[in-house]
Design a protein around this motif. Structure first.
Motif, short mmCIF file in Angstrom:
data_model
loop_
_atom_site.label_atom_id
_atom_site.label_comp_id
_atom_site.label_asym_id
_atom_site.label_seq_id
_atom_site.Cartn_x
_atom_site.Cartn_y
_atom_site.Cartn_z
N ALA A 194 0.82 -1.21 0.00
CA ALA A 194 0.00 0.00 0.00
C ALA A 194 0.85 1.26 0.00
O ALA A 194 0.54 2.24 -0.69
N PHE A 195 1.96 1.24 0.74
CA PHE A 195 2.83 2.42 0.80
C PHE A 195 3.45 2.72 -0.57
O PHE A 195 3.38 3.86 -1.06
N PHE A 196 4.04 1.72 -1.19
CA PHE A 196 4.71 1.97 -2.47
C PHE A 196 3.71 2.26 -3.58
O PHE A 196 4.03 2.97 -4.53
N GLN A 197 2.51 1.73 -3.46
CA GLN A 197 1.50 2.09 -4.43
C GLN A 197 1.12 3.56 -4.30
O GLN A 197 0.84 4.23 -5.31
N CYS A 198 1.16 4.10 -3.08
CA CYS A 198 0.82 5.50 -2.86
C CYS A 198 1.94 6.45 -3.28
O CYS A 198 1.69 7.66 -3.40
N VAL A 199 3.14 5.95 -3.49
CA VAL A 199 4.25 6.81 -3.93
C VAL A 199 4.62 6.51 -5.39
O VAL A 199 5.76 6.71 -5.80
N LYS A 200 3.66 5.96 -6.15
CA LYS A 200 3.78 5.79 -7.59
C LYS A 200 4.90 4.81 -7.96
O LYS A 200 5.80 5.12 -8.76
N VAL A 201 4.84 3.63 -7.37
CA VAL A 201 5.77 2.55 -7.68
C VAL A 201 4.98 1.39 -8.27
O VAL A 201 3.95 0.99 -7.72
N LEU A 202 5.46 0.84 -9.37
CA LEU A 202 4.81 -0.27 -10.04
C LEU A 202 5.53 -1.58 -9.72
O LEU A 202 6.76 -1.61 -9.70
N PRO A 203 4.80 -2.67 -9.48
CA PRO A 203 5.46 -3.93 -9.14
C PRO A 203 5.89 -4.70 -10.39
O PRO A 203 5.15 -4.81 -11.37
N VAL A 204 7.10 -5.24 -10.34
CA VAL A 204 7.60 -6.13 -11.38
C VAL A 204 8.19 -7.36 -10.70
O VAL A 204 8.72 -7.29 -9.59
N SER A 205 8.07 -8.50 -11.38
CA SER A 205 8.55 -9.77 -10.84
C SER A 205 9.83 -10.17 -11.56
O SER A 205 9.88 -10.14 -12.81
N ARG A 206 10.82 -10.53 -10.79
CA ARG A 206 12.09 -10.95 -11.38
C ARG A 206 11.89 -12.26 -12.15
O ARG A 206 11.32 -13.22 -11.65
N GLY A 207 12.40 -12.28 -13.38
CA GLY A 207 12.35 -13.50 -14.18
C GLY A 207 11.10 -13.70 -14.98
O GLY A 207 11.00 -14.69 -15.72
N ASP A 208 10.12 -12.80 -14.89
CA ASP A 208 8.87 -12.96 -15.64
C ASP A 208 8.91 -12.34 -17.03
O ASP A 208 7.90 -12.34 -17.74
N GLY A 209 10.05 -11.78 -17.42
CA GLY A 209 10.19 -11.27 -18.77
C GLY A 209 9.66 -9.86 -18.95
O GLY A 209 9.18 -9.21 -18.01
#
Length: 459
Positions: free
Chosen positions: A177-192
């Protein structure tokens, strides 16, 4: 009679069987499409086209293609409440980071006008990508905030989007929730490069936003001395956006001292140097895609290679600028020391009743040299660690007050040195062995007790 009808039926059955067998055999001997005929070659040609179409339009997991993304990817996560939190949290954190970098550290920025021009005056709906080296875990937001003008820092909508690994920033609901509120997008290592996090970044670019990315994909393993090669992810962001984005590179050094590997909190009093380069253009690669039909994978590699090459060039330049800036600071400190020593040397200490505490330059009897067990040699200036420079214990009477200042003084310790070296309330011949043990406040106290308090009691 019955046997006669049976024999006739049997003979008819045999004749029908022989007749149909001949027809079938003739059909097999005379196929409708011969291998050398027109219909056979046409059919084979169409079959090849169908296979090629399926291969190009339905890519496998190992093929590269252009994946078109709309502007509403992840819109369900950007609710009104989340946007309100972003409008509050992003400017606050950005300004705190700006004050931390410029107030508690020394930041030298070269080429800031290039980034400001793009941020403030780029065309509407024109996307922006910034790329940089990755040295410390807090490069973003500390370095990013130190580069921005106040008008951008106060507008959450114009600030950057960035990406972070799910195993680092999105471990639990609270951090997510915190990183979503500071405009951070999630990426998964190894998913291309075709995962949902990359799709969301492309969607932000299609909306005319600003995305910051570290092309190396991870932090430097040697404290920023070298840079890794850029990954294909930056190539996809550049090529798959609806409008070709503006790509601005910058490189920094010094963050390895602000946030070393393993540190839990950033340090203060460090020097950080940032160099912002000119925008990177990819028009020639886009033309090759249209004229020479270059494969998508090769285009991604070409874009990432160009970005990596530009960052390597900026890395060499910023290291040179940081070295020159460090030398200038040392020269400035030396000049400040000389000026302060000259001012103190010109003070008429006799008028303050402290003439007996100042060693005259012409008094050869008081030319002594005292050194601590560390044995710092004042006359032979060598390179010392910062702790030795700030806490050196030795000094020399040989040059009067000037030589004392040179032995002790750092610009930030000028008053402490003056109190220690000038206001000792004992004769030099009797207390040479214990001078280095007297602290500045103790020296002031002894001077006041020996002079002012005695006069006050006499009255």
């Amino acid at each position: 009679m019955e046997d006669l009808w049976k024999s006739r039926a049997r003979s008819l059955q045999l004749r029908l069987r022989d007749r149909f067998r001949i027809a079938v055999d003739r059909h097999r001997r005379l196929p409708m499409f011969s291998t050398d005929g027109y219909f056979s070659s046409t059919l084979q040609r169409w079959l090849r086209r169908v296979r090629d179409f399926r291969r190009d339009s339905l890519p496998s997991s190992s093929a590269f293609y252009r994946k078109r993304v709309g502007k509403d990817i992840g819109a369900e996560e950007d609710s009104v409440f989340v946007r309100m939190l972003q409008a509050l949290a992003v400017p606050v954190i950005g300004n705190v980071c700006y004050v931390f970098m410029h107030g508690l550290n020394r930041v030298q920025v070269y080429g800031a006008e290039k980034l400001h021009e793009v941020l403030l005056h780029r065309p509407e709906n024109k996307p922006l990508i910034t790329v940089s080296n990755h040295v410390a875990s807090m490069d973003d937001p500390l370095v990013i905030a130190s580069l921005l003008p106040p008008s951008v820092l106060l507008d959450a909508r114009s600030l950057r989007w960035t990406m972070c690994a799910t195993d680092r920033c999105f471990k639990n609901p609270v951090t997510s929730a915190f990183f979503q509120c500071v405009k951070v997008l999630p990426v998964s290592r190894g998913d291309g490069i075709y995962q949902k996090g990359m799709d969301m970044a492309v969607s932000k670019l299609n909306s005319g936003g600003w995305v910051h990315i570290f092309p190396e994909g991870s932090r430097s393993r040697d404290g920023g001395k070298t840079m890794g090669s850029a990954k294909r992810g930056v190539g996809r962001l550049v090529l798959d956006a609806d409008n070709t984005p503006i790509v601005v590179p910058f490189v920094h050094t010094g963050m390895q001292e602000v946030m070393p590997i393993g540190a839990n909190f950033p340090r203060i009093g460090q020097a950080v140097t940032v160099l912002i380069g000119d925008p990177i253009h990819f028009d020639d690669l886009l033309n090759e895609e249209q004229t020479q039909h270059m494969s998508r994978g090769k285009l991604y590699d070409a874009v990432s290679s160009r970005v990596s090459h530009r960052l390597q060039e900026l890395k060499v330049q910023v290291d040179k600028l940081a070295l020159e800036h460090s030398i200038q600071l040392q020269n400035h400190d030396m000049q400040t020391t000389e000026r302060a020593a000259g001012i103190l040397h010109q003070v008429d200490w006799e008028s303050f009743g402290m003439g007996s505490y100042i060693t005259s330059e012409d008094d050869s009897s008081s030319r002594l040299e005292i050194q601590s067990p560390m044995k710092p040699n004042v006359t032979n200036t060598q390179e010392h660690a910062p702790s030795e420079r700030y806490f050196g214990m030795g000094f020399s009477y040989e040059g009067g007050i000037v030589s004392r200042i040179r032995g002790y003084m750092d610009p930030t310790e000028l008053m402490g040195f003056a109190a220690r070296g000038l206001f000792l309330n004992r004769r030099a011949e009797e207390k040479l062995a214990s001078i280095q043990e007297i602290r500045p406040l103790k020296a002031w106290k002894q001077f006041l007790e020996a002079n002012i308090l005695q006069q006050w009691n006499a009255c």
